[in-house]
Design a protein around this motif. Sequence first.
Motif, PDB file in Angstrom:
ATOM      1  N   LEU A   1      -1.638   5.638  -2.703  1.00 40.79           N
ATOM      2  CA  LEU A   1      -2.906   4.417  -2.641  1.00 40.79           C
ATOM      3  C   LEU A   1      -3.386   5.451  -1.913  1.00 40.79           C
ATOM      4  O   LEU A   1      -4.960   4.577  -1.927  1.00 40.79           O
ATOM      5  N   GLY A   2      -3.512   6.481  -1.355  1.00 44.85           N
ATOM      6  CA  GLY A   2      -4.467   7.579  -1.601  1.00 44.85           C
ATOM      7  C   GLY A   2      -5.573   7.031   0.089  1.00 44.85           C
ATOM      8  O   GLY A   2      -4.446   6.771   0.736  1.00 44.85           O
ATOM      9  N   PRO A   3      -6.125   8.056   0.463  1.00 41.16           N
ATOM     10  CA  PRO A   3      -6.439   7.380   2.030  1.00 41.16           C
ATOM     11  C   PRO A   3      -6.928   6.614   2.283  1.00 41.16           C
ATOM     12  O   PRO A   3      -6.370   6.513   3.730  1.00 41.16           O
ATOM     13  N   GLU A   4      -7.773   5.683   1.478  1.00 41.52           N
ATOM     14  CA  GLU A   4      -9.107   4.977   2.140  1.00 41.52           C
ATOM     15  C   GLU A   4      -8.137   3.717   2.228  1.00 41.52           C
ATOM     16  O   GLU A   4      -8.532   2.237   2.389  1.00 41.52           O
ATOM     17  N   LEU A   5      -6.272   3.400   1.774  1.00 40.12           N
ATOM     18  CA  LEU A   5      -5.770   1.829   1.113  1.00 40.12           C
ATOM     19  C   LEU A   5      -4.797   2.142   1.897  1.00 40.12           C
ATOM     20  O   LEU A   5      -3.467   2.421   1.741  1.00 40.12           O
ATOM     21  N   PRO A   6      -4.284   1.166   3.605  1.00 43.30           N
ATOM     22  CA  PRO A   6      -2.762   1.885   3.922  1.00 43.30           C
ATOM     23  C   PRO A   6      -2.333   0.837   3.352  1.00 43.30           C
ATOM     24  O   PRO A   6      -2.494  -0.552   2.975  1.00 43.30           O
ATOM     25  N   ALA A   7      -1.182   1.446   2.958  1.00 39.25           N
ATOM     26  CA  ALA A   7      -0.002   0.000   2.502  1.00 39.25           C
ATOM     27  C   ALA A   7       0.654  -0.258   3.979  1.00 39.25           C
ATOM     28  O   ALA A   7       0.629  -0.253   5.400  1.00 39.25           O
ATOM     29  N   PHE A   8       1.455  -1.538   3.665  1.00 44.29           N
ATOM     30  CA  PHE A   8       1.742  -2.167   4.632  1.00 44.29           C
ATOM     31  C   PHE A   8       3.187  -3.231   3.929  1.00 44.29           C
ATOM     32  O   PHE A   8       3.179  -3.590   2.842  1.00 44.29           O
ATOM     33  N   PHE A   9       4.174  -3.291   4.660  1.00 46.24           N
ATOM     34  CA  PHE A   9       5.355  -4.100   4.619  1.00 46.24           C
ATOM     35  C   PHE A   9       6.025  -5.081   5.406  1.00 46.24           C
ATOM     36  O   PHE A   9       5.417  -5.073   6.475  1.00 46.24           O
ATOM     37  N   THR A  10       6.303  -6.342   5.043  1.00 46.28           N
ATOM     38  CA  THR A  10       6.789  -6.766   5.078  1.00 46.28           C
ATOM     39  C   THR A  10       7.595  -7.902   4.218  1.00 46.28           C
ATOM     40  O   THR A  10       6.971  -8.146   3.180  1.00 46.28           O
ATOM     41  N   ASP A  11       8.598  -8.825   4.627  1.00 45.70           N
ATOM     42  CA  ASP A  11       9.144  -9.912   4.189  1.00 45.70           C
ATOM     43  C   ASP A  11       8.511 -10.717   4.180  1.00 45.70           C
ATOM     44  O   ASP A  11       9.259 -11.851   3.520  1.00 45.70           O
ATOM     45  N   ASP A  12       7.920 -11.024   5.057  1.00 46.90           N
ATOM     46  CA  ASP A  12       7.027 -12.863   4.675  1.00 46.90           C
ATOM     47  C   ASP A  12       6.004 -12.482   4.556  1.00 46.90           C
ATOM     48  O   ASP A  12       5.143 -12.436   4.682  1.00 46.90           O
ATOM     49  N   ASP A  13       6.132 -13.224   3.395  1.00 45.96           N
ATOM     50  CA  ASP A  13       5.418 -13.873   2.337  1.00 45.96           C
ATOM     51  C   ASP A  13       3.970 -14.103   2.868  1.00 45.96           C
ATOM     52  O   ASP A  13       2.846 -13.508   1.704  1.00 45.96           O
ATOM     53  N   ALA A  14       4.008 -15.284   3.515  1.00 45.68           N
ATOM     54  CA  ALA A  14       2.680 -16.356   4.097  1.00 45.68           C
ATOM     55  C   ALA A  14       1.799 -15.072   4.986  1.00 45.68           C
ATOM     56  O   ALA A  14       0.551 -14.891   4.809  1.00 45.68           O
ATOM     57  N   LEU A  15       2.383 -14.306   5.963  1.00 46.31           N
ATOM     58  CA  LEU A  15       1.783 -13.383   6.506  1.00 46.31           C
ATOM     59  C   LEU A  15       0.831 -11.962   5.790  1.00 46.31           C
ATOM     60  O   LEU A  15       0.301 -11.773   5.878  1.00 46.31           O
ATOM     61  N   ALA A  16       2.420 -11.516   4.552  1.00 47.10           N
ATOM     62  CA  ALA A  16       1.733 -11.281   3.884  1.00 47.10           C
ATOM     63  C   ALA A  16       0.140 -11.363   2.871  1.00 47.10           C
ATOM     64  O   ALA A  16      -1.009 -10.738   2.713  1.00 47.10           O
ATOM     65  N   LEU A  17       0.091 -12.566   2.862  1.00 53.38           N
ATOM     66  CA  LEU A  17      -1.481 -13.121   2.456  1.00 53.38           C
ATOM     67  C   LEU A  17      -2.327 -13.341   3.317  1.00 53.38           C
ATOM     68  O   LEU A  17      -3.353 -13.130   3.086  1.00 53.38           O
ATOM     69  N   GLU A  18      -1.481 -13.898   4.508  1.00 55.12           N
ATOM     70  CA  GLU A  18      -3.067 -13.466   5.916  1.00 55.12           C
ATOM     71  C   GLU A  18      -3.373 -12.167   5.797  1.00 55.12           C
ATOM     72  O   GLU A  18      -4.430 -12.567   6.534  1.00 55.12           O
ATOM     73  N   ILE A  19      -2.306 -11.211   5.886  1.00 55.93           N
ATOM     74  CA  ILE A  19      -2.944  -9.381   5.480  1.00 55.93           C
ATOM     75  C   ILE A  19      -3.816  -9.199   4.634  1.00 55.93           C
ATOM     76  O   ILE A  19      -5.049  -8.842   5.400  1.00 55.93           O
TER      77      ILE A  19
END
Length: 460
Positions: A346-364
Motif C-alpha cells: 500500500l505504500g507509505p501514505e496508506l496504512p493497512a488495517f485489519f479487523t474481523d468486525d465488518d461494521a467497525l471496518a466500514l466505520e474506519i
Amino acid sequence: MPHSLLAFPHESSLPIWLVNDATWPGILEKFPEITRAFAKAQGFEAKVGTHCLLPDTDGNILGVAFGLDGKDAKRIDPFLPAKLVTLLPDGVYRFETQAPNPTLATLAWILGAYSFDRYRKRPTKSVRLVPPEGVNVDEVSRIADAITTSRDLINTPTSDLGPDGIEAAARKLAEKHGAAFTTIVGDDLLKQNFPMIHAVGRASATPPRLIDFAWGKEGAPRVTLVGKGVAFDTGGLDIKPAASMLMMRKDMGGSAATLALADMIMGANLPVRLRVLIPAVENSISANAFRPGDILQSRKGITVEIGNTDAEGRLILGDALALADEENPDLIVDFATLTGAARVALGPELPAFFTDDDALALEISRFGDKENDPVWRMPLWQSYAAQLDSKFADINNTGGPMAGSVTAALFLSRFVTAAKAHVHFDIFAWNNATKPGRPEGAEVQAARLMYALIKDRYAS
C-alpha cells in the motif's frame, strides 16, 4: 486555547481566494487593472496547487490567489490550502472563498507549519490564519498539539528517546490529564508474566518496560489502546542491513500514535474508560539477546518459536494485547510500524488495517475519508495462518515469504479472544516527501480517524 498559528479576525488580514478554472475569471475581473495585468503577466491560470501574490495599486499585497482544483482534478485534497504556509510571506491571512472543508484546512495549516528543530534551528516564519467561521478552534488546536507532540517523539533519535524516554513522555501525558500511571520494568516483567516483552528488550542497556495508564470513569465503555514502542530496532541477532537501520528511530511510531489518540480522547473528556498499554523496548544485540530458534512463553500461555528476531514487534504486542484482552474491553486498538510487507502492498501514505468486525471496518473507512486520514482494509485471511505453524511450539513468529502483513496480523489476533472488537493498524509513521499538512519526516497516522470514530460511537 487557540494555537499560535491561528489569529483572531482583524482588518489587516489578507484574503486568500481559492479558485479554479471556472471561478478565477469572475474574481479576476473585480480587481484593479494593475492587479489583473500582474496576474496575467505571471501566467497564473488557477492550476491545482499554484499561487500568485496579487498587488494593489500601491504595490502592497492585495491578497493571494490559490488554485484549488482544475478540470482534470479527480479529488480535492482538503489539506491542499496548507501548501501556502511554506510559501507566503509573514502575515495574517483569511480564506476569502470557502475551503472545501474549513476544519481540515485549518488543521492542515497548523500541521503544515510543523518543523523539528531540536537539533538545528531554522528561520522562523509567522504565517497565521484567521479560522473560518464555524471551525471549533479549541478542538482543532488540541488535535494539532497532540499530533505535533507525537511527531516530535518519532523524530527524536534513540540517543535521546530510549524506552525510558517513551515512558517519560507517556507519564507526562498521564499527569496532564490526571490518569493513573504505572510501569513494570526489567526483571519485574518476568515476575508479572510478560516474558516476551522481557525477551525482546533484555539485551539493551536500557531495561524493557510495560507502560500502563488508565483514565475515565469505571463503568464507562472500555477502550484500550496498545502501541508498539520499539525505541530502536537493530533486528537483533537477525541483524538488519545498515541501510535498513537508518530510520529505525521511528519504530516506536505506534506508541506515538497511541499517545496522540489518548491525548485527543482525554482532552475532549470523552465518556470512555481509557487504558493505554505501551511495551517499550530496544531490540539490541548482546550476549543475552534472544535467538532464532528460541521458544518463548507468552502471557497468553501460547508458546512462540522465534523464526526471526527482527519480527520482534508482534512479540511485545502479543503480551500487551493479552493483558488488554483480560478486561474484555469494548474496543482494542493497536498501532504498530509492524511490517515492510504493508508498505510494499500500500505504500507509505496508506496504512493497512485489519479487523474481523465488518461494521467497525466500514466505520474506519468512512472516518478515514471524512478526516483525510486514509487507511485501507486488508484481510485476516485465515488460510494463511498455516504459515505460522511450528513443529516445536504453538506458533512461529514469522510466516512465509508472501502476505507478511496478513500473517503478522493473524499472529496478533491469537492474543485477543475476549474483547468485543479489535483493530490492528500497520502504519509507516513517516512522510518520505513534504505534502500539504504533512512535512517530510515523522507522521501520526490513523489516530485522527479513530478519535473521530470513538467520539461518534461513545459521545453522540
